[in-house]
Design an enzyme around this catalytic site. Sequence first.
Site, short mmCIF file in Angstrom:
data_model
loop_
_atom_site.label_atom_id
_atom_site.label_comp_id
_atom_site.label_asym_id
_atom_site.label_seq_id
_atom_site.Cartn_x
_atom_site.Cartn_y
_atom_site.Cartn_z
N GLU A 23 0.86 -1.19 0.00
CA GLU A 23 0.00 0.00 0.00
C GLU A 23 0.89 1.23 0.00
O GLU A 23 1.96 1.24 0.63
CB GLU A 23 -0.90 0.02 1.25
CG GLU A 23 -1.71 1.33 1.33
CD GLU A 23 -2.77 1.36 2.42
OE1 GLU A 23 -2.63 0.63 3.41
OE2 GLU A 23 -3.72 2.14 2.27
N CYS A 228 -6.43 1.19 2.92
CA CYS A 228 -7.38 2.30 2.96
C CYS A 228 -7.27 3.21 1.74
O CYS A 228 -8.22 3.94 1.45
CB CYS A 228 -7.18 3.12 4.22
SG CYS A 228 -7.64 2.24 5.71
N ASN A 366 -11.96 -3.40 0.59
CA ASN A 366 -10.76 -3.55 1.44
C ASN A 366 -11.19 -4.06 2.80
O ASN A 366 -11.58 -5.21 2.96
CB ASN A 366 -10.00 -2.23 1.52
CG ASN A 366 -8.89 -2.28 2.55
OD1 ASN A 366 -8.20 -3.29 2.66
ND2 ASN A 366 -8.72 -1.25 3.36
N GLU A 367 -11.17 -3.18 3.76
CA GLU A 367 -11.47 -3.57 5.14
C GLU A 367 -12.89 -3.11 5.44
O GLU A 367 -13.09 -2.18 6.21
CB GLU A 367 -10.45 -2.88 6.03
CG GLU A 367 -10.35 -3.40 7.42
CD GLU A 367 -9.22 -2.70 8.16
OE1 GLU A 367 -8.17 -3.31 8.34
OE2 GLU A 367 -9.38 -1.51 8.53
O1 AHR Z 1 -2.01 -1.46 6.83
C1 AHR Z 1 -2.47 -0.21 7.21
C2 AHR Z 1 -3.98 -0.10 7.17
O2 AHR Z 1 -4.57 -0.98 8.08
C3 AHR Z 1 -4.63 -0.48 5.87
O3 AHR Z 1 -4.62 0.55 4.96
C4 AHR Z 1 -6.04 -0.82 6.26
O4 AHR Z 1 -6.62 -1.79 5.43
C5 AHR Z 1 -5.91 -1.25 7.70
O5 AHR Z 1 -6.76 -0.55 8.52
#
Ligand code: AHR
Length: 650
Positions: A23, A228, A366-367
């Site tokens: 990322e 993110c 993603n999350e």
């Molecule tokens: O790895 C850092 C962040 O952690 C990522 O962007 C996100 O997916 C998670 O909250």
Amino acid sequence: MELKISNALGHSIPDDLFGLFFEDINYAADGGLYAEMLENRGFEFVDVYGEHYDYYTVDAPEYGWSVVNGGRMMFVTGSPVSEVNPHYLRFFADKPGQGFKNKAYAGIYMKAGLPYKVSFWARAAKYWTGDVKVAVMKDGVEITSKVVELIHEERGVWQKWNRYELELTADADVKAGDFSIFLTEAGEVEFDFISMMPGDAVGGVFRKDLFEALKELKPGFIRFPGGCIIEGNTLANRYQWKKSVGRIEDRRSNWNRWAIHEGEAYNQHTPFSHYNQTLGMGYYEYFLLCDLLGAKPLPVLNVGLACQYQSLELIEPEDPMFNEFIQDALDLIEFANGDATTKWGALRASMGHSEPFNLTMMGIGNEQWETPKSRFFERYMAFEKAIHEKYPEMRLIGSAGPDVISDHWTAAWDFINKQAAVNPSAAYAVDEHYYMPPVWFTEHADFYDEYPRDVKVFSGEYAAHPARGTAPGRHHNTTVGALSEAAFLTGVEKNSDVVVLSSYAPLFARKDFTQWAPDMIWFDSESVDRTPSYYVQKMYSCNTATDTIPMDGQEKTFREKNVFISVTYDRNADHRIIKVVNMNDEEFPLTLTIDGVGCGACETCAMAPASVTMEQMTAVDETHAKVETSKVPFTDSFKLPAKSFTIITL
Ligand code: AHR
């Protein structure tokens, strides 16, 4: 203590079990793996402000640039190189020798003798005869330079933009130098997309030493581009893959979600408020990186939700715009795998890769987690339906949310299991994230022992956090934290019939440009710092096997002694691989009794192998580790040092 190793094989181990999560956080892409050395090369950066429900940006085309020897910079729009990136620099010199320089993150670092490729666009707006000098300076002293003859149309004729290229080489290493451009005469010249790349950038894109650090890990896959950043603080700065491909000049610069990191220390306006993405490392380059590293690509897509931690912005599934998100997913598959007769396949081919990139799996969201507003499950199903209608073989990965201890996680699994009962290919795996204290990792080495086996797990983001939160600092990468990850991974390997993919997070951190720690690899302009967690990953991914060897419950007895073991067999090399983590503060004696290996004199007993290979990680200090490899004559007795991770191959 004795470990009995049988000849029975358990399940097979996926060959892409250990991969990477990339990322653009902590300046991992721009200022990191992307080899571009200049900051804000296209004069498109913005300064980011905001909090939770209210973000805004202020144009900052001047960021990173300053005048040298006088003259004046104006950041203008009007007739840009690309309408997509409208700002450019108009430099006014009232006498020869005036110019401007770039901040270049922490300044220019050059290796002696290595050529550096400089390119820029210029328009001799009101500059009838002069040239420009491109130089690297150090404390006002010129280290290396070249004069570039500018193209001038006749007076009274429209001056065109032209692209220029040159190489700079320094005789000795340069640290914290200034990249500068000077006009040789008074006049007005416009500049855009000023770039400096090391001549040894891998594929002309990736910083060599960082690329090498990834290559050593032999990753099975790469999950990208976030994290993110795929969601954005608002949907405006979400990652849009279509804006990251094609000609560099036509990739719309974007502000980085990590310019603002929520928390007490980071709010409203942060020290990283100018963290932007040039997208020079865009989707094509991500696929290329996978190709160069022999890793499977695993892109993650936005499902119409901005970062659920940072924002409430979303596109409702009923909104016609939601279909654009789904269409982006379908088009991405065509970009990766389509032939040159397809629209997006043709674009990929035109960028230099006529062969497909063999995309086989994608993350849907993603999350994300379910709330009455987010309606993530509905979104997942809409993507699943559309993608599988056209590409039934594509492996789709859902999300379990931000942790594995809350109701979000249980709800996600309930949902996925229900879907899988009706349609087994609805989800190939669920992406789980856990940033927990080291003790959680050792206490949960059995986490996957009793997991249902139908839908697989992608352990997509994990790291041991010795301190609460994500406050930056290399000191959070402790050896004990890394050993606890190694202990946990014995359970992942043992349960690799259900955990099929795993990746530590985050991957990179540029020193002094960091929003989140711990991280696997730290770096600055000139060096790479491999953390204990890096070594743990490397020891696992470079010692993969084809099958597990069941331990029939012995692992539980060892765990009670604070020792964690995974036993596997590699058919290709005909090796047993025993991974042992000793979390104790004292040495641990281990004796192996291997079925069918012994004297070699009787019918059932084969001769013991002549030698044993040992790879061992031990602490150098609290935050650094070393790995030593040795080959010793066959032995079945080992003394495992306190706080160590050992791999025995025989
Ligand atoms: O790895 C850092 C962040 O952690 C990522 O962007 C996100 O997916 C998670 O909250």
